[in-house]
Design a protein around this motif. Structure first.
Motif, mmCIF file in Angstrom:
data_model
loop_
_atom_site.group_PDB
_atom_site.id
_atom_site.type_symbol
_atom_site.label_atom_id
_atom_site.label_comp_id
_atom_site.label_asym_id
_atom_site.label_seq_id
_atom_site.Cartn_x
_atom_site.Cartn_y
_atom_site.Cartn_z
ATOM 1 N N ILE A 37 0.830 -1.201 0.065
ATOM 2 C CA ILE A 37 0.176 -0.005 -0.060
ATOM 3 C C ILE A 37 0.925 1.162 0.065
ATOM 4 N N THR A 38 0.720 2.098 -1.049
ATOM 5 C CA THR A 38 1.459 3.385 -0.971
ATOM 6 C C THR A 38 0.675 4.457 -0.994
ATOM 7 N N ARG A 39 1.033 5.834 -1.033
ATOM 8 C CA ARG A 39 0.111 6.975 -1.201
ATOM 9 C C ARG A 39 0.739 8.089 -1.984
ATOM 10 N N GLU A 40 -0.237 8.717 -2.677
ATOM 11 C CA GLU A 40 0.165 9.909 -3.322
ATOM 12 C C GLU A 40 -0.422 11.559 -2.712
ATOM 13 N N PRO A 41 0.298 12.378 -2.481
ATOM 14 C CA PRO A 41 1.615 12.258 -2.823
ATOM 15 C C PRO A 41 2.536 11.882 -1.871
ATOM 16 N N GLY A 42 3.738 11.265 -2.321
ATOM 17 C CA GLY A 42 4.505 10.502 -1.155
ATOM 18 C C GLY A 42 4.916 9.272 -1.538
ATOM 19 N N GLY A 43 4.991 8.179 -0.709
ATOM 20 C CA GLY A 43 5.411 6.798 -1.258
ATOM 21 C C GLY A 43 6.860 6.734 -1.261
ATOM 22 N N THR A 44 7.684 7.487 -1.714
ATOM 23 C CA THR A 44 9.084 7.558 -1.545
ATOM 24 C C THR A 44 9.731 8.764 -0.772
ATOM 25 N N GLU A 45 11.185 8.663 -0.511
ATOM 26 C CA GLU A 45 11.639 9.841 0.275
ATOM 27 C C GLU A 45 11.349 11.171 -0.481
ATOM 28 N N LEU A 46 11.764 11.064 -1.866
ATOM 29 C CA LEU A 46 11.649 12.336 -2.455
ATOM 30 C C LEU A 46 10.241 12.695 -2.508
ATOM 31 N N GLY A 47 9.120 11.740 -2.807
ATOM 32 C CA GLY A 47 7.720 11.984 -2.911
ATOM 33 C C GLY A 47 7.165 12.826 -1.469
ATOM 34 N N GLU A 48 7.562 12.073 -0.370
ATOM 35 C CA GLU A 48 7.472 12.519 0.905
ATOM 36 C C GLU A 48 7.693 14.183 1.039
ATOM 37 N N ASN A 49 9.026 14.371 0.677
ATOM 38 C CA ASN A 49 9.356 15.779 0.666
ATOM 39 C C ASN A 49 8.680 16.822 -0.249
ATOM 40 N N ILE A 50 8.198 16.274 -1.285
ATOM 41 C CA ILE A 50 7.259 17.015 -2.354
ATOM 42 C C ILE A 50 5.912 17.119 -1.731
ATOM 43 N N ARG A 51 5.623 16.085 -0.833
ATOM 44 C CA ARG A 51 4.199 15.940 0.040
ATOM 45 C C ARG A 51 4.344 17.250 0.978
ATOM 46 N N GLU A 52 5.199 17.366 1.519
ATOM 47 C CA GLU A 52 5.496 18.503 2.709
ATOM 48 C C GLU A 52 5.388 19.877 1.902
ATOM 49 N N LEU A 53 6.115 20.051 0.799
ATOM 50 C CA LEU A 53 5.842 21.236 0.135
ATOM 51 C C LEU A 53 4.500 21.424 -0.509
ATOM 52 N N LEU A 54 3.641 20.538 -1.082
ATOM 53 C CA LEU A 54 2.435 20.546 -1.483
ATOM 54 C C LEU A 54 1.559 21.028 -0.579
ATOM 55 N N LEU A 55 1.721 20.240 0.554
ATOM 56 C CA LEU A 55 0.492 20.532 1.668
ATOM 57 C C LEU A 55 0.766 21.550 2.658
ATOM 58 N N HIS A 56 1.934 21.941 2.708
ATOM 59 C CA HIS A 56 2.348 22.844 3.917
ATOM 60 C C HIS A 56 2.977 24.203 3.507
ATOM 61 N N SER A 57 3.280 24.340 2.423
ATOM 62 C CA SER A 57 3.899 25.600 1.920
ATOM 63 C C SER A 57 2.934 26.820 2.295
ATOM 64 N N LYS A 58 3.779 27.991 2.734
ATOM 65 C CA LYS A 58 3.085 29.046 2.885
ATOM 66 C C LYS A 58 2.818 29.852 1.370
ATOM 67 N N GLY A 59 1.834 30.522 1.276
ATOM 68 C CA GLY A 59 1.547 31.176 -0.025
ATOM 69 C C GLY A 59 0.953 30.402 -1.023
ATOM 70 N N GLU A 60 0.601 31.108 -1.995
ATOM 71 C CA GLU A 60 -0.205 30.569 -3.126
ATOM 72 C C GLU A 60 0.577 29.520 -4.044
ATOM 73 N N ILE A 61 0.357 28.466 -4.418
ATOM 74 C CA ILE A 61 0.899 27.726 -5.449
ATOM 75 C C ILE A 61 0.047 27.478 -6.666
ATOM 76 N N SER A 62 0.510 27.902 -7.701
ATOM 77 C CA SER A 62 -0.375 27.972 -8.949
ATOM 78 C C SER A 62 -0.902 26.475 -9.387
ATOM 79 N N PRO A 63 -2.078 25.942 -9.803
ATOM 80 C CA PRO A 63 -2.499 24.864 -10.261
ATOM 81 C C PRO A 63 -1.361 24.034 -11.242
ATOM 82 N N GLU A 64 -0.753 25.018 -12.047
ATOM 83 C CA GLU A 64 0.212 24.298 -12.913
ATOM 84 C C GLU A 64 1.295 23.674 -12.088
ATOM 85 N N THR A 65 1.949 24.710 -11.037
ATOM 86 C CA THR A 65 3.139 24.215 -10.462
ATOM 87 C C THR A 65 2.915 23.078 -9.612
ATOM 88 N N GLU A 66 1.407 23.136 -8.955
ATOM 89 C CA GLU A 66 1.053 21.985 -8.024
ATOM 90 C C GLU A 66 1.078 20.708 -8.974
#
Ligand code: TYD
Length: 210
Positions: A37-66
């Motif tokens: 069983i794995t999850r998105e975003p995440g599931g790998t070390e790099l993916g979990e770091n990206i998850r942190e950016l996506l869910l907890h970054s301050k400020g706007e992230i455009s849909p394209e960047t997301e």
């Protein structure tokens, strides 16, 4: 080479996805399936770091960047986890996959679905789910469930988007399901967890026999 199977779970906020994945895990264990069983975003070390950016970054992230960040996490997960597991004949259970991008960044974020599909195909290298379980629930029911088990102040960046965003997510999922009836199985998630799980189990067993 052995052939595995991908089962993904999708749905809006508060739809009971975690509970159903837990029940599915217990079922797979009890019946001796070889799975992961794995999850998105995440599931790998790099993916979990990206998850942190996506869910907890301050400020706007455009849909394209997301979308590109989700896709980067997805490509890594496909290469490092999904493909090797399938080659070993495992059942890969995914807590969200690219349908989440099509709904959250596409239907609700207003990005072009054809652009999303092109990049997704590039990222997933043919790893399309054999079965996608869509837990369908209204925004109000989802939010009322969420507010029961957590402090609403703790909602992450995406959960904090308003009602109209999440209603578009739901509509988007239903449209995707309409277009791909063979793959996407819609379950009424307002029923009791036990009933929802019975429906999922029956559908999964049907697919195994095919
Ligand atoms: P998570 O805490 O895993 O939420 P949930 O329990 O609802 O699955 O957070 C993932 C969030 O990321 C969720 O709000 C959906 C969103 N998401 C996208 O917007 N696009 C995507 O491609 C994926 C995989 C997730």
């Amino acid at each position: 080479m052995k052939n595995g199977m991908i089962v993904s779970f999708e749905g809006g906020e508060g739809c009971g996805k975690s509970t159903q994945i837990k029940m599915f895990k217990e079922y797979l264990e009890k019946n001796g399936f070889d799975f992961l069983i794995t999850r998105e975003p995440g599931g790998t070390e790099l993916g979990e770091n990206i998850r942190e950016l996506l869910l907890h970054s301050k400020g706007e992230i455009s849909p394209e960047t997301e979308f590109l960040l989700f896709s980067a996490s997805r490509a890594k997960l496909v290469q490092d986890v999904i493909k090797p597991a399938l080659a070993n004949g495992k059942i890969v259970v995914l807590d969200r996959y690219y349908d989440s991008s099509y709904t959250y960044q596409g239907y609700a974020g207003n990005l072009s679905l054809s652009d999303l599909k092109t990049i997704t195909e590039f990222a997933i290298k043919g790893c399309v789910p054999d079965l996608t379980i869509l837990l369908d629930l209204s925004f109000d029911e989802g939010m009322s469930r969420k507010s029961k088990d957590e402090n609403l102040k703790n909602l992450d960046r995406i959960e904090q988007k308003g009602r109209s965003f999440h209603e578009k997510v739901r509509e988007g999922y239903l449209k995707l399901a309409e277009q791909d009836k063979e793959r996407i199985f819609v379950v009424d998630a307002s029923q009791s967890p036990y009933k929802v799980f019975e429906t999922i189990k029956t559908e999964f067993e049907k697919r195994l026999k095919k």
